[in-house]
Design a protein around this motif. Structure first.
Motif, PDB file in Angstrom:
ATOM      1  N   ALA A  39       0.826  -1.209   0.000  1.00 50.85           N
ATOM      2  CA  ALA A  39       0.000   0.000   0.000  1.00 50.85           C
ATOM      3  C   ALA A  39       0.862   1.262   0.000  1.00 50.85           C
ATOM      4  N   SER A  40       2.054   1.162   0.550  1.00 49.19           N
ATOM      5  CA  SER A  40       2.961   2.314   0.608  1.00 49.19           C
ATOM      6  C   SER A  40       3.770   2.494  -0.662  1.00 49.19           C
ATOM      7  N   ARG A  77      -8.011  -3.169  12.725  1.00 48.41           N
ATOM      8  CA  ARG A  77      -7.251  -2.372  13.690  1.00 48.41           C
ATOM      9  C   ARG A  77      -5.746  -2.531  13.477  1.00 48.41           C
ATOM     10  N   ALA A  78      -5.311  -3.741  13.124  1.00 48.76           N
ATOM     11  CA  ALA A  78      -3.888  -3.952  12.855  1.00 48.76           C
ATOM     12  C   ALA A  78      -3.449  -3.186  11.616  1.00 48.76           C
ATOM     13  N   CYS A  79      -4.254  -3.226  10.553  1.00 43.66           N
ATOM     14  CA  CYS A  79      -3.918  -2.497   9.327  1.00 43.66           C
ATOM     15  C   CYS A  79      -3.903  -0.989   9.575  1.00 43.66           C
ATOM     16  N   HIS A  80      -4.857  -0.510  10.359  1.00 44.99           N
ATOM     17  CA  HIS A  80      -4.912   0.919  10.658  1.00 44.99           C
ATOM     18  C   HIS A  80      -3.668   1.357  11.417  1.00 44.99           C
ATOM     19  N   ALA A  81      -3.254   0.564  12.403  1.00 43.82           N
ATOM     20  CA  ALA A  81      -2.069   0.914  13.192  1.00 43.82           C
ATOM     21  C   ALA A  81      -0.813   0.937  12.322  1.00 43.82           C
ATOM     22  N   ARG A  84      -0.872   3.930  10.002  1.00 38.38           N
ATOM     23  CA  ARG A  84      -0.511   5.155  10.724  1.00 38.38           C
ATOM     24  C   ARG A  84       1.012   5.254  10.860  1.00 38.38           C
ATOM     25  N   ASP A  85       1.649   4.146  11.180  1.00 38.89           N
ATOM     26  CA  ASP A  85       3.110   4.138  11.297  1.00 38.89           C
ATOM     27  C   ASP A  85       3.784   4.464   9.968  1.00 38.89           C
ATOM     28  N   ALA A  86       3.151   4.018   8.852  1.00 36.40           N
ATOM     29  CA  ALA A  86       3.723   4.230   7.521  1.00 36.40           C
ATOM     30  C   ALA A  86       3.374   5.595   6.943  1.00 36.40           C
ATOM     31  N   GLY A  87       2.524   6.352   7.641  1.00 40.35           N
ATOM     32  CA  GLY A  87       2.156   7.683   7.175  1.00 40.35           C
ATOM     33  C   GLY A  87       1.128   7.693   6.061  1.00 40.35           C
ATOM     34  N   ILE A  88       0.337   6.625   5.917  1.00 37.67           N
ATOM     35  CA  ILE A  88      -0.653   6.563   4.844  1.00 37.67           C
ATOM     36  C   ILE A  88      -2.060   6.302   5.391  1.00 37.67           C
ATOM     37  N   VAL A  89      -2.273   6.569   6.666  1.00 38.69           N
ATOM     38  CA  VAL A  89      -3.551   6.243   7.288  1.00 38.69           C
ATOM     39  C   VAL A  89      -4.697   7.063   6.700  1.00 38.69           C
TER      40      VAL A  89
END
Length: 249
Positions: A39-40, A77-81, A84-89
């Motif tokens: 996704a990134s 929830r795991a994908c969202h977290a 967020r860490d990857a900056g693409i939330v």
């Protein structure tokens, strides 16, 4: 490598494969980290959460349906977290699952806080679903339309083209749909004619399929139950005939 095909497109969405993956692999063959890395790797307009579909061919009984809904909530929830860490939330699209209409409400309640502003909510397990009936596509959308906040728009995965006129009655609630029907048609056509299934061959099928769906949107839309203008039932009447009519209303 295949993402090079997208370089001229205005926007691209990413989906996690859903029903076909569940049938062919019996599960998700990559990790959440793998998926978020993909996704990134491209400026997708939006990318759907990994999820576990619950069609009859995959989830054979009620306990399995409920288990897969619960695990889909955890995966969201795991994908969202990770996003967020990857900056693409901000491009993350949560996905709700269910067999019955109220299953989707339970799923939504558990992940409602994950929807980024401006992104729709993905609605899974649509591709093998009948249009009508108590667990049909329209029953699910009608329930979500009545019960979800008006700000929440829907993306429906794998919707049958024949459902489009009815879905149009929900107005802006349905933000978008997707379908692999054109891909299946291209595969069958290539096999029947002995042609190579090139990207151009598939793209031509996609254009024809899209035009057919746009034509369907111009068809008269059938009424949906909650849209019928029915007056509230009056109080009980002394006249049996009047009371029967009131009860019918």
């Amino acid at each position: 490598g295949p993402l090079a095909n997208a370089h001229r497109l205005a926007s691209v969405d990413l989906d996690s494969a859903g029903f076909v993956l569940a049938v062919s692999e019996r599960g998700i063959p990559w990790t959440v980290d793998d998926y978020i890395m993909l996704a990134s790797s491209y400026p997708f307009r939006r990318f759907a959460s990994l999820d576990l579909c619950v069609e009859q061919a995959v989830a054979h009984d009620r306990d399995e349906v409920l288990d897969r809904i619960a695990r889909t909530i955890q995966i969201n929830r795991a994908c969202h977290a990770r996003a967020r860490d990857a900056g693409i939330v901000d491009r993350f699209m949560p996905v709700v699952q269910g067999r019955r209409p109220d299953d989707y409400l339970h799923s939504f309640d558990a992940i409602a806080d994950l929807i980024p502003p401006g992104q729709p909510l993905g609605v899974g397990s649509m591709c093998r679903r009948h249009i009508h009936g108590s667990e049909g596509l329209l029953a699910v959308v009608e329930m979500l339309d009545r019960r979800l906040p008006r700000s929440v728009r829907l993306h429906l995965f794998g919707v049958k083209g024949s459902a489009l006129p009815a879905l149009a009655t929900f107005g802006d609630r349905v933000a978008s749909i997707d379908s692999q029907a054109y891909g299946v048609a291209a595969r069958r056509s290539a096999l029947a004619t002995g042609r190579s299934k090139t990207n151009r061959f598939v793209a031509n099928h996609m254009v024809r399929w899209t035009n057919r769906q746009l034509d369907r949107l111009n068809e008269p839309a059938p009424a949906v139950q909650h849209m019928l203008d029915l007056t509230p039932a009056p109080q009980r009447h002394s006249d049996p005939w009047a009371q029967a009519i009131a009860s019918a209303r």
